[in-house]
Design a protein around this motif. Structure first.
Motif, PDB file in Angstrom:
ATOM      1  N   ALA B  50     -49.238  92.586  26.802  1.00 45.84           N
ATOM      2  CA  ALA B  50     -49.567  91.110  26.321  1.00 45.84           C
ATOM      3  C   ALA B  50     -50.246  91.001  24.854  1.00 45.84           C
ATOM      4  N   GLY B  51     -50.879  92.212  24.631  1.00 48.12           N
ATOM      5  CA  GLY B  51     -51.704  92.504  23.241  1.00 48.12           C
ATOM      6  C   GLY B  51     -53.053  91.700  23.697  1.00 48.12           C
ATOM      7  N   GLN B  59     -47.186 103.468  21.468  1.00 44.52           N
ATOM      8  CA  GLN B  59     -46.641 102.084  20.875  1.00 44.52           C
ATOM      9  C   GLN B  59     -46.028 101.194  21.852  1.00 44.52           C
ATOM     10  N   THR B  65     -38.470  95.355  18.216  1.00 41.92           N
ATOM     11  CA  THR B  65     -39.538  95.144  17.336  1.00 41.92           C
ATOM     12  C   THR B  65     -41.082  95.858  17.964  1.00 41.92           C
ATOM     13  N   ASN B  66     -41.491  96.622  17.012  1.00 39.65           N
ATOM     14  CA  ASN B  66     -42.844  97.454  17.350  1.00 39.65           C
ATOM     15  C   ASN B  66     -43.884  96.211  17.047  1.00 39.65           C
ATOM     16  N   THR B  68     -47.025  96.948  18.502  1.00 36.84           N
ATOM     17  CA  THR B  68     -48.277  97.523  18.996  1.00 36.84           C
ATOM     18  C   THR B  68     -49.690  96.676  18.586  1.00 36.84           C
ATOM     19  N   TRP B  69     -49.625  96.255  17.430  1.00 36.41           N
ATOM     20  CA  TRP B  69     -50.698  95.614  16.870  1.00 36.41           C
ATOM     21  C   TRP B  69     -50.564  94.268  16.667  1.00 36.41           C
ATOM     22  N   ALA B  70     -49.440  93.643  17.237  1.00 40.30           N
ATOM     23  CA  ALA B  70     -49.228  92.132  16.993  1.00 40.30           C
ATOM     24  C   ALA B  70     -50.102  91.209  17.834  1.00 40.30           C
ATOM     25  N   GLU B  71     -50.437  90.208  17.278  1.00 33.25           N
ATOM     26  CA  GLU B  71     -51.222  89.225  18.202  1.00 33.25           C
ATOM     27  C   GLU B  71     -50.323  88.770  19.349  1.00 33.25           C
ATOM     28  N   PRO B  72     -50.936  88.344  20.410  1.00 26.85           N
ATOM     29  CA  PRO B  72     -50.184  87.855  21.497  1.00 26.85           C
ATOM     30  C   PRO B  72     -49.127  87.097  21.369  1.00 26.85           C
ATOM     31  N   ASP B  74     -47.462  86.327  18.772  1.00 33.37           N
ATOM     32  CA  ASP B  74     -46.374  86.927  18.257  1.00 33.37           C
ATOM     33  C   ASP B  74     -45.507  87.952  18.817  1.00 33.37           C
TER      34      ASP B  74
END
Lengths: 310, 361, 298
Positions: B50-51, B59, B65-66, B68-72, B74
């Motif tokens: 979920a982030g 990863q 779409t990767n 890994t560091w996206a906001e929940p 997005d």
């Protein structure tokens, strides 16, 4: 933690515990032990109420009656002149404009200080409970430690700092100081409150796309009214009652009520007007007392919060 | 195409490793259940997807779409929580629209999505109430609705039924399954309840200590657990384990003090050497009693020690070769303590585990 | 669109860090910076203004040769010990009594706690008036016919400290009581049932079962009250102004007077450093205890 969580979970311990088989052995009928118990409680209550009573009586007497020397006797002739004088014309050092000047000064100091300190501390508490970052706990620990350091230790450097900022001896100066010294206890209060809210709520808000400020303003603040009330009560009484910061940082023309009260009572020349002094004392104590009596348990919660361990 | 791919995901809190080099692929439209005891890392994994937690390594790819560091917000996910996590000061409608307003979705669109979700979950009459006025079941419907209105491809469920009582849980379970059949979204569902896992899942991932033990469909997990942990975790009452050794005189067999069970048609994954210490696991429901026992490849007489009638069936506790053993009987059967009964089972239905590695043979 | 790269950790939670800036600044500049500044300049030759000329322990040597400082120290120790002792005993007894399922519990609690809502200035002035030897309690009782009744604590060098104590206790006991009551009620109620089945008298249960279980609350209250006592200033200013003579001087007042009235900053800084040291001596064992316990629990 025990103290605070107790206050939160048991809003009405007296009533809820009445039915439980708890506490000491319940004594239902009137018996000697019970009479003793109430006697002791009543005697203690008299000791606590006595000064309030004496203040009230003295403030309503004329000076000749006071000189008769019975502080417990109710006034034979009730007069409100001392109250009028205390408010309007009593001399605080050089000026004889009464306590009203100090009252309005205290209002002008208290309101912005309360708003500033609570705004900053609530955001701090939120950042510390939900957005921990590297080192945040260290700063928090120092902050809590700081609240135990005697103010005297930091006074002189703070005078220098405020002087450099150009706010020494001004309203801004004393507001600044109150904001700083209110920070530890308030931050602790808010941090513990926010930390006790369900973490999933915070997660849900993040999934819903709310950011740092969005979560705080739209989700947390609306559901945290009780803790804001507690903080306001804590700060209003604390700042209103302050003497040290007011006398040092506010500047003569902004002296708060406590400072002016002390000046009226302890620096007057000539005849001591005890009735005016007591009226002035009651006037100064009126605001925190009113807050105390109207807020009830919220005040207790604020007081007990001081005993919470982070 | 895979809906979610997790590559070498590790998560460490200071010294402690919570998730270790984890890999997982979830197909589009799949209902995947993460199952395990508390503290196994299943919820942590879900929070990573979920982030809501930052990974230490690895990863995460969602729909190509990767992220890994996206906001929940997005990541194209919706999430349902155990405690419902409804905003108490907002109405049901406010709860459903909060995320959409944050995302600046046009008003008509919001209206449309809320109505559709409310209709699907039968919460239309509740839209103007506050969460405090709703029952547990209604709250969880709203929480599901909040994920639904996001119009996303992936739903994450974090023990959504755990706070409900048994009856409601069963009802909502069926409803969830129906919802999945209708929407065909990818769903990842965390639970510690094996019944939920078995009934809902296309595939189950059983986790322990941050590692996926077995990832398979419920049928395989039940019949061919890869290790003793999985075997003991799935099934209620739990599987019997007999302590003994593997023997290979004329044919493969399991031997202990007084037992010699010919393994017959047992489907070996790997062969073990002679005299290797092993466990023989057999589920209580695979043990036959009475006349039927005689027809089984292995049978024996036991004496009844404890009887637990459960209504639909009766659980009987006994010993087999001085090792604790239990099995299931018909609920209508009358059994008394001290009765001697013939029992039997087919080793084909059993599972053999190496005693040291605890892996399936 | 792909966000595969780990963002710079400095900018992660950037908003939280910005929001915490006032706190970070306060801890660094005020609580650490100002305290350290004071300690450093307490070794300087500063008089009216701080100067960068360092003279070792000279300020401290002078400080401990000053009778006013020594009296201040002695006063705060006596006041502190007695005030802690009395407020804890009374506070606990009141809490235990209130715990007896009494009627009007809230009323009693409200009465015992209200002085805590008042300013020390108010408290000091009220008690100054009540203890006034010529018109207060002493005179009142004499007017009732007890001509030789003497109650002039406040006017007497040897007893003025007890006058302060009466006022301080009046203001602070309610606070101790509230915390004690919360502590008592925080104890698992099953304990009471167990004690009753074992036939232990109520007072014994409080003393030997409840009190030991309240260690945490007790210690925390102790630390808070003690740290407050070290700061004692307003009450003295309002009630006795340090008099008669210098009989009721306290360290916090010494610092203030030398800093602002007497323009001897060096002395004030040395005195406040001694205060800081005292607080640390109270605080460090407590922190050690608390943190040690928390670690053991993990």
């Amino acid at each position: 933690m025990t103290v605070e969580s107790y206050e939160i979970t048991r809003a009405k311990p007296s009533k809820s515990s009445a039915k439980e088989p708890s506490g000491a052995k319940p004594l239902r009928r009137i018996n000697p032990t019970r009479i003793m118990l109430y006697s002791v409680l009543l005697v203690a209550a008299v000791y606590y109420l006595l000064p309030l009573y004496v203040m009230m009586m003295t403030s309503l007497k004329g000076l000749p009656e006071i000189r008769l020397g019975n502080i417990f006797a109710p006034p034979m002739e009730v007069t409100f002149a001392p109250w009028a004088k205390a408010w309007d014309t009593a001399c605080t050092g050089l000026y004889c404009e009464g306590l009203k000047v100090g009252f309005w000064n205290s209002v002008r100091i208290t309101i912005p200080s309360v708003i500033m300190s609570i705004t900053i501390a609530s955001v701090n508490g939120y950042a510390l409970s939900n957005w921990k970052f590297k080192g945040s706990e260290v700063f928090f620990t120092i902050l809590i430690f700081g609240s135990f350091i005697p103010y005297q230790v930091m006074l002189y450097p703070l005078v220098i700092v405020t002087r450099e900022l150009g706010i020494f001896g001004s309203l801004q100066g004393v507001i600044f100081i109150h904001t700083i010294f209110g920070m530890p206890i308030l931050t602790l209060l808010f941090r513990n409150y926010f930390a006790a809210l369900p973490e999933e709520l915070f997660k849900a808000a993040r999934v819903d796309g709310a950011g740092f400020w969005g979560i705080f303003l739209k989700v947390l603040v609306p559901m945290s009214a009780p803790i804001f009330v507690v903080a306001v009560i804590l700060q209003v009484t604390g700042i209103w009652n302050d003497f040290l910061f007011g006398v040092i940082f506010a500047g003569v023309k902004n002296f708060p009520m406590t400072v002016q009260l002390n000046n009226i009572v302890n620096t007057t020349q000539g005849v001591k007007e005890y009735n005016v002094n007591m009226a002035a004392t009651l006037l100064t104590g009126a605001v925190p007392l009113a807050v105390y009596f109207f807020s009830g348990r919220f005040f207790v919660r604020g007081v007990a919060a001081g005993a919470v361990k982070g | 195409m895979n809906s979610i791919s997790i590559r070498d995901l590790s998560l460490k809190f200071g010294e402690a490793t919570v998730l270790d080099q984890l890999n997982l692929d979830v197909a589009e439209g799949e209902f995947l259940v993460l199952l395990g005891a508390s503290g196994c890392g299943k919820s942590t994994l879900l929070n990573c997807i979920a982030g809501l937690l930052d990974l230490s390594e690895g990863q995460i790819i969602i729909n190509g779409t990767n992220v890994t560091w996206a906001e929940p917000k997005d990541r194209g996910i919706g999430m349902v929580f155990q405690s419902y996590a409804l905003y108490p000061q907002m109405t049901v409608r406010g709860n459903l629209t909060f995320g959409l307003k944050n995302a600046k979705v046009p008003r008509e669109d919001i209206e449309h999505r809320v109505n559709r979700a409310a209709q699907m979950l039968q919460i239309e009459p509740l839209l103007n109430r506050k969460p405090g006025q709703l029952s547990g079941g209604q709250r969880q419907r709203v929480a599901i609705g909040r994920a639904l209105v996001r119009d996303v491809d992936v739903f994450l469920f974090d023990e959504p039924l755990s706070n409900l009582d048994a009856k409601l849980r069963a009802e909502l379970r069926v409803e969830l399954k129906r919802l999945h059949q209708k929407l065909r979204n990818t769903m990842i569902y965390v639970t510690h309840d094996q019944v939920e896992a078995m009934t809902l899942a296309d595939r189950i991932a059983i986790m322990r200590d941050g590692v996926i033990q077995q990832l398979a469909d419920p049928f395989t997990i039940y019949n061919q657990p890869v290790n003793k942990y999985v075997a003991s975790f799935i099934g209620s009452p739990a599987m019997n384990f007999l302590d003994g050794a593997y023997g290979i005189d004329e044919q493969p067999s399991f031997t202990s003090n007084n037992l010699d069970i010919a393994l017959g048609r047992y489907n070996f994954k790997t062969r073990a050497e002679d005299n290797r210490p092993i466990y023989l696991g057999i589920r209580p429901e695979h043990v036959h009693v009475g006349n039927a026992a005689q027809e089984q490849p292995f049978n024996s007489d036991i004496s009844v020690e404890v009887v637990e009638p459960m209504g639909s069936d009766t659980l009987v506790w006994t010993s087999l070769d001085n090792q604790p053993f239990h099995f299931r009987m018909d609920g209508q059967a009358t059994v008394n303590v001290g009765d001697r009964l013939p029992i039997g089972f087919d080793p084909v239905k059993a599972s053999l585990f190496d005693k040291t590695s605890e892996l399936r043979l | 669109m792909s966000i595969a790269k780990r963002p710079n950790p400095l900018f992660r939670n950037l908003n939280a860090k910005i929001a915490a800036l006032p706190m970070i600044a306060t801890t660094l500049v005020v609580f650490l910076g100002c305290s350290i500044w004071t300690v450093i300049y307490s070794f300087s030759k500063s008089r009216a203004l701080p100067v960068n000329e360092f003279v070792g322990f000279a300020q401290y040597e002078r400080l401990f040769r000053t009778s006013r400082w020594l009296i201040s120290l002695e006063n705060i120790v006596i006041y502190g010990v007695l005030s802690l002792l009395i407020s804890f005993v009374i506070g606990f007894i009141l809490a235990a009594l209130i715990d007896q399922k009494i009627r009007f519990e809230d009323t009693f609690r409200t009465i015992y706690l209200y002085p805590f809502a008042l300013s020390f200035i108010v408290t000091g002035i009220v008690w100054q008036w009540i203890l006034n030897p010529s018109l207060g309690i002493q005179e009142t009782v004499r007017s009732w016919g007890f001509e030789n009744f003497t109650f002039d604590l406040i006017a007497n060098r040897g007893t003025v400290l007890y006058a302060l104590l009466i006022a301080g206790i009046w203001q602070g006991t309610g606070f101790v009581m509230v915390l004690m009551l919360a502590g008592i009620r925080g104890v698992d109620r099953e304990i009471w049932n167990a004690a009753r089945i074992d036939g232990i008298p109520v007072w014994k249960t409080y003393l030997f079962v409840i009190v030991p279980m309240m260690r945490g609350v007790m210690v925390t209250t102790l630390v808070i009250v003690a740290a407050g006592i070290v700061k004692l200033y307003d009450l003295v200013v309002a009630m006795t102004q340090g008099g008669p003579g210098i009989a009721s001087e306290v360290p916090a007042k010494y610092v203030y007077d030398f800093m602002f009235a007497r323009a001897n900053v060096g002395q004030a800084l040395a005195a406040s450093t001694v205060m800081l040291t005292t607080v640390l001596i109270i605080l460090i064992p407590w922190v050690y205890l608390e943190y040690g316990k928390k670690k053991a629990q993990r």
